[in-house]
Design a protein around this motif. Sequence first.
Motif, PDB file in Angstrom:
ATOM      1  N   SER A   1      43.034  42.712  29.239  1.00 30.80           N
ATOM      2  CA  SER A   1      42.701  41.476  29.950  1.00 30.80           C
ATOM      3  C   SER A   1      43.097  41.569  31.416  1.00 30.80           C
ATOM      4  O   SER A   1      42.393  41.062  32.290  1.00 30.80           O
ATOM      5  N   VAL A   2      44.235  42.207  31.674  1.00 36.68           N
ATOM      6  CA  VAL A   2      44.669  42.378  33.057  1.00 36.68           C
ATOM      7  C   VAL A   2      43.622  43.180  33.824  1.00 36.68           C
ATOM      8  O   VAL A   2      43.243  42.817  34.943  1.00 36.68           O
ATOM      9  N   ARG A   3      43.122  44.241  33.189  1.00 30.60           N
ATOM     10  CA  ARG A   3      42.109  45.058  33.846  1.00 30.60           C
ATOM     11  C   ARG A   3      40.844  44.248  34.118  1.00 30.60           C
ATOM     12  O   ARG A   3      40.307  44.261  35.229  1.00 30.60           O
ATOM     13  N   THR A   4      40.362  43.541  33.095  1.00 23.05           N
ATOM     14  CA  THR A   4      39.165  42.701  33.251  1.00 23.05           C
ATOM     15  C   THR A   4      39.360  41.709  34.395  1.00 23.05           C
ATOM     16  O   THR A   4      38.477  41.531  35.236  1.00 23.05           O
TER      17      THR A   4
ATOM     18  N   PHE B   1      37.387  41.514  37.927  1.00 19.23           N
ATOM     19  CA  PHE B   1      36.671  40.290  38.262  1.00 19.23           C
ATOM     20  C   PHE B   1      37.080  39.759  39.632  1.00 19.23           C
ATOM     21  O   PHE B   1      36.230  39.390  40.450  1.00 19.23           O
ATOM     22  N   THR B   2      38.381  39.729  39.891  1.00 13.10           N
ATOM     23  CA  THR B   2      38.837  39.214  41.185  1.00 13.10           C
ATOM     24  C   THR B   2      38.407  40.133  42.329  1.00 13.10           C
ATOM     25  O   THR B   2      38.113  39.662  43.422  1.00 13.10           O
ATOM     26  N   ASP B   3      38.351  41.438  42.062  1.00 15.52           N
ATOM     27  CA  ASP B   3      37.854  42.360  43.087  1.00 15.52           C
ATOM     28  C   ASP B   3      36.408  42.048  43.435  1.00 15.52           C
ATOM     29  O   ASP B   3      36.031  41.980  44.608  1.00 15.52           O
ATOM     30  N   THR B   4      35.605  41.854  42.399  1.00 14.60           N
ATOM     31  CA  THR B   4      34.195  41.524  42.611  1.00 14.60           C
ATOM     32  C   THR B   4      34.058  40.253  43.435  1.00 14.60           C
ATOM     33  O   THR B   4      33.297  40.187  44.398  1.00 14.60           O
ATOM     34  N   MET B   5      34.821  39.246  43.042  1.00 13.65           N
ATOM     35  CA  MET B   5      34.775  37.980  43.782  1.00 13.65           C
ATOM     36  C   MET B   5      35.253  38.188  45.223  1.00 13.65           C
ATOM     37  O   MET B   5      34.694  37.600  46.157  1.00 13.65           O
TER      38      MET B   5
ATOM     39  N   ARG C   1      39.853  28.583  49.374  1.00  8.99           N
ATOM     40  CA  ARG C   1      41.302  28.417  49.425  1.00  8.99           C
ATOM     41  C   ARG C   1      41.881  28.198  48.022  1.00  8.99           C
ATOM     42  O   ARG C   1      42.852  28.848  47.636  1.00  8.99           O
ATOM     43  N   THR C   2      41.269  27.296  47.262  1.00  9.90           N
ATOM     44  CA  THR C   2      41.722  27.049  45.891  1.00  9.90           C
ATOM     45  C   THR C   2      41.721  28.341  45.085  1.00  9.90           C
ATOM     46  O   THR C   2      42.673  28.654  44.372  1.00  9.90           O
ATOM     47  N   TRP C   3      40.645  29.087  45.226  1.00  9.23           N
ATOM     48  CA  TRP C   3      40.510  30.345  44.487  1.00  9.23           C
ATOM     49  C   TRP C   3      41.601  31.329  44.881  1.00  9.23           C
ATOM     50  O   TRP C   3      42.242  31.959  44.039  1.00  9.23           O
ATOM     51  N   LYS C   4      41.848  31.449  46.174  1.00  4.55           N
ATOM     52  CA  LYS C   4      42.864  32.404  46.623  1.00  4.55           C
ATOM     53  C   LYS C   4      44.244  32.000  46.140  1.00  4.55           C
ATOM     54  O   LYS C   4      45.031  32.836  45.683  1.00  4.55           O
ATOM     55  N   ASP C   5      44.553  30.706  46.241  1.00  2.00           N
ATOM     56  CA  ASP C   5      45.838  30.228  45.728  1.00  2.00           C
ATOM     57  C   ASP C   5      45.974  30.569  44.248  1.00  2.00           C
ATOM     58  O   ASP C   5      47.024  31.042  43.801  1.00  2.00           O
TER      59      ASP C   5
END
Lengths: 107, 107
Positions: free
Chosen positions: A88-91, A95-99, B90-94
Amino acid sequence: MDTSQLLKGVLDLAVLAALRDEDGYGYEVLRRLRQAGLDEVGDASVYGTLRRLFRAGVLTSYVVPSEEGPHRKYYSLNDTGRTKLEESVRTWKDFTDTMGQLLKGAA
Amino acid sequence: MDTSQLLKGVLDLAVLAALRDEDGYGYEVLRRLRQAGLDEVGDASVYGTLRRLFRAGVLTSYVVPSEEGPHRKYYSLNDTGRTKLEESVRTWKDFTDTMGQLLKGAA
DNA sequence: GCGTAGTACTGCGCTATGCGTAGTACTATC
DNA sequence: GATAGTACTACGCATAGCGCAGTACTACGC
């Protein structure tokens, strides 16, 4: 943007992470998460997630009577749970990298 | 962990970001998101999100006939939309920072 | 001793939202 | 004229976080 929607799917991960180093019971997990900064998470969400993860077979559970209140239902990560946590950490990171890519240059 | 659950609440942000620099119609927004790495996002989700954001008053819309297929409904960020985008970023980054804290030391 | 507060958990029903699927409609190609 | 690609709409489903009510136990204050 609503924080509660952001938690969807991520609460699993947060709860698993909160139990990574030490077993804990529902109310305590709730406190750990709130202290970590997830201050808007509802108690019913945490209890529900714990039950769901337990049913899914990634947590074991044992009840401990308390001298300063009602009994406590402790939860513990088993091997499946640790594997799921890593996955889950990897997923999540992917995901956050993509965003991050998508938001690059934004505010 | 299911990617579709992770999108909850974040798809708004992704769609706003995809329209930040240039107007776009649904099918195109879908392509932009998939190209950015959100390759599992469903088409109905994007169209639905666009309609929702439009109803919420953060997007304006205009129809352009196409010579190589059906008409296209373009969407454009208005001022409210740009403000919402900044807020949401901002919300997302927080949120991701908080999660990062919680996951510190994990896998 | 009784009300209130804090701890600890359960269960019910609501809601938001992403998704699958079907359907419509237009163009191009074979 | 059948298929494929483009472009959009509408319907209903499933997931999961949340609000709220309820239960139960301890401790403190009046």
